[in-house]
Design a protein around this motif. Structure first.
Motif, short mmCIF file in Angstrom:
data_model
loop_
_atom_site.label_atom_id
_atom_site.label_comp_id
_atom_site.label_asym_id
_atom_site.label_seq_id
_atom_site.Cartn_x
_atom_site.Cartn_y
_atom_site.Cartn_z
N LEU A 45 -19.83 -20.92 13.49
CA LEU A 45 -18.89 -19.83 13.75
C LEU A 45 -17.96 -20.23 14.88
O LEU A 45 -18.42 -20.80 15.88
CB LEU A 45 -19.61 -18.53 14.15
N ARG B 27 -15.60 -7.81 11.68
CA ARG B 27 -14.51 -8.77 11.52
C ARG B 27 -13.36 -8.54 12.49
O ARG B 27 -12.64 -9.45 12.86
CB ARG B 27 -13.95 -8.70 10.10
N GLU C 254 -20.47 -20.99 17.94
CA GLU C 254 -21.86 -20.60 17.82
C GLU C 254 -22.42 -21.17 16.52
O GLU C 254 -21.68 -21.37 15.55
CB GLU C 254 -21.99 -19.07 17.80
N ILE D 114 -13.33 -8.14 15.48
CA ILE D 114 -13.47 -8.74 16.80
C ILE D 114 -12.59 -9.96 16.99
O ILE D 114 -12.19 -10.30 18.09
CB ILE D 114 -14.95 -9.10 17.06
N GLY D 115 -12.22 -10.61 15.88
CA GLY D 115 -11.40 -11.81 15.98
C GLY D 115 -9.94 -11.57 15.70
O GLY D 115 -9.17 -12.52 15.53
N TYR E 187 -24.75 -11.14 11.64
CA TYR E 187 -24.48 -11.30 13.07
C TYR E 187 -23.05 -10.86 13.41
O TYR E 187 -22.83 -10.20 14.43
CB TYR E 187 -24.68 -12.77 13.45
N ILE E 188 -22.11 -11.20 12.55
CA ILE E 188 -20.72 -10.78 12.77
C ILE E 188 -20.63 -9.26 12.80
O ILE E 188 -19.98 -8.67 13.68
CB ILE E 188 -19.80 -11.37 11.69
N THR F 45 -31.55 -12.34 16.48
CA THR F 45 -30.99 -11.15 15.85
C THR F 45 -32.04 -10.07 15.59
O THR F 45 -31.69 -8.91 15.43
CB THR F 45 -30.28 -11.51 14.54
N THR G 122 -22.23 -7.67 15.94
CA THR G 122 -21.52 -7.93 17.21
C THR G 122 -20.09 -7.44 17.16
O THR G 122 -19.24 -7.91 17.92
CB THR G 122 -21.55 -9.43 17.54
N ASP H 7 -15.26 -18.23 17.26
CA ASP H 7 -14.76 -16.89 17.60
C ASP H 7 -15.23 -15.84 16.59
O ASP H 7 -14.45 -15.04 16.08
CB ASP H 7 -13.24 -16.90 17.71
N ARG H 8 -16.53 -15.88 16.25
CA ARG H 8 -17.19 -14.92 15.36
C ARG H 8 -16.67 -14.99 13.93
O ARG H 8 -16.83 -14.04 13.16
CB ARG H 8 -17.02 -13.48 15.87
N ARG H 9 -16.07 -16.10 13.54
CA ARG H 9 -15.60 -16.27 12.17
C ARG H 9 -16.13 -17.60 11.63
O ARG H 9 -16.16 -18.59 12.36
CB ARG H 9 -14.07 -16.23 12.08
#
Length: 234
Positions: free
Chosen positions: A29, A170, A3, A172-173, A163-164, A118, A167, A31-33
């Motif tokens: 980003l 941290r 993303e 989440i990954g 955003y991280i 967002t 959603t 995988d959201r990192r």
């Protein structure tokens, strides 16, 4: 999943009124990192800089005088964006300016289907609250003390952190989500363990309940205590 979080600075509010893009900052980003990759560029707007816009982002025509035109860096920008979803705060504004610049150089517009806003996310998560970037950074505990003026790359970095958090944070990954089972898990149900790899040796479950011998030793120990405190409350 790749993303792109991005932000823009402009000479005004409406590209249809002749206002132009002067800065863009993009954060990748995976995988959201944050991957550590970004794209950042200033552009000469081919027009004046209104005082009210300069007061917001601090970009003067003197500073922008030697910066390239959008056309000179459009290939780099589009290569960086790729086909990833594009996340922005008040995304319709940023998409409008980028698409206006793309139209000027004869390039296809960004597909609105790629747009993730967002502000719209925040309105659903926190109805009735303030949804500007500063207010949301305060809500989610994101340090914005270095944000004296607006800046596309700085604001994109803050938005990436925001955003991280919005959603799932941290974690989440970190592989904590349950593996797909083909059926939705019931609310509150325990997360199933990940499948054991074939290269890991099997270990028998360890007992966690006290044995009869453990209980007997504990009772003997308690009986030998001299005036334990809890007897004063009996």
């Amino acid at each position: 999943m790749r993303e792109i979080i991005f932000d823009t600075e402009t000479t005004g509010l409406d590209p249809k009124a002749g206002h132009r893009l002067v800065e863009i900052g993009c954060i990748e980003l995976i995988d959201r990192r944050e991957s550590g990759r970004n794209f950042h560029a200033y552009f000469h707007p081919e027009r004046d800089m209104p005082a009210e816009a300069e007061a917001v982002h601090g970009l003067s025509m003197q500073f922008l005088a030697d910066k390239p035109l959008f056309a000179a860096r459009v290939d780099e920008l589009m290569e960086f964006l790729g086909d990833a979803p594009l996340v922005a705060h008040n995304a319709a504004f940023d998409f409008g300016f980028v698409n206006a610049e793309l139209a000027r150089v004869g390039r296809p517009a960004l597909d609105p289907a790629r747009m993730c806003c967002t502000v719209q996310m925040a309105r659903k998560l926190h109805p009735g609250a303030k949804h500007n970037l500063d207010a949301l950074c305060v809500r989610y505990g994101i340090d914005r003390s270095h944000r004296v003026k607006h800046g596309a790359l700085l604001d994109a970095e803050l938005l990436a952190h925001l955003y991280i958090e919005m959603t799932g944070g941290r974690q989440i990954g970190l592989g904590l989500a349950s593996a797909a089972t083909g059926a939705a898990a019931a609310p509150g149900a325990a997360t199933p363990a990940a499948p054991r790899g074939s290269d890991r040796p099997f270990r028998e479950p360890r007992p966690h309940m006290a044995s009869a011998a453990d209980l007997a030793r504990h009772a003997e120990f308690v009986a030998g205590l001299n005036q334990p405190l809890w007897l004063d409350t009996v």
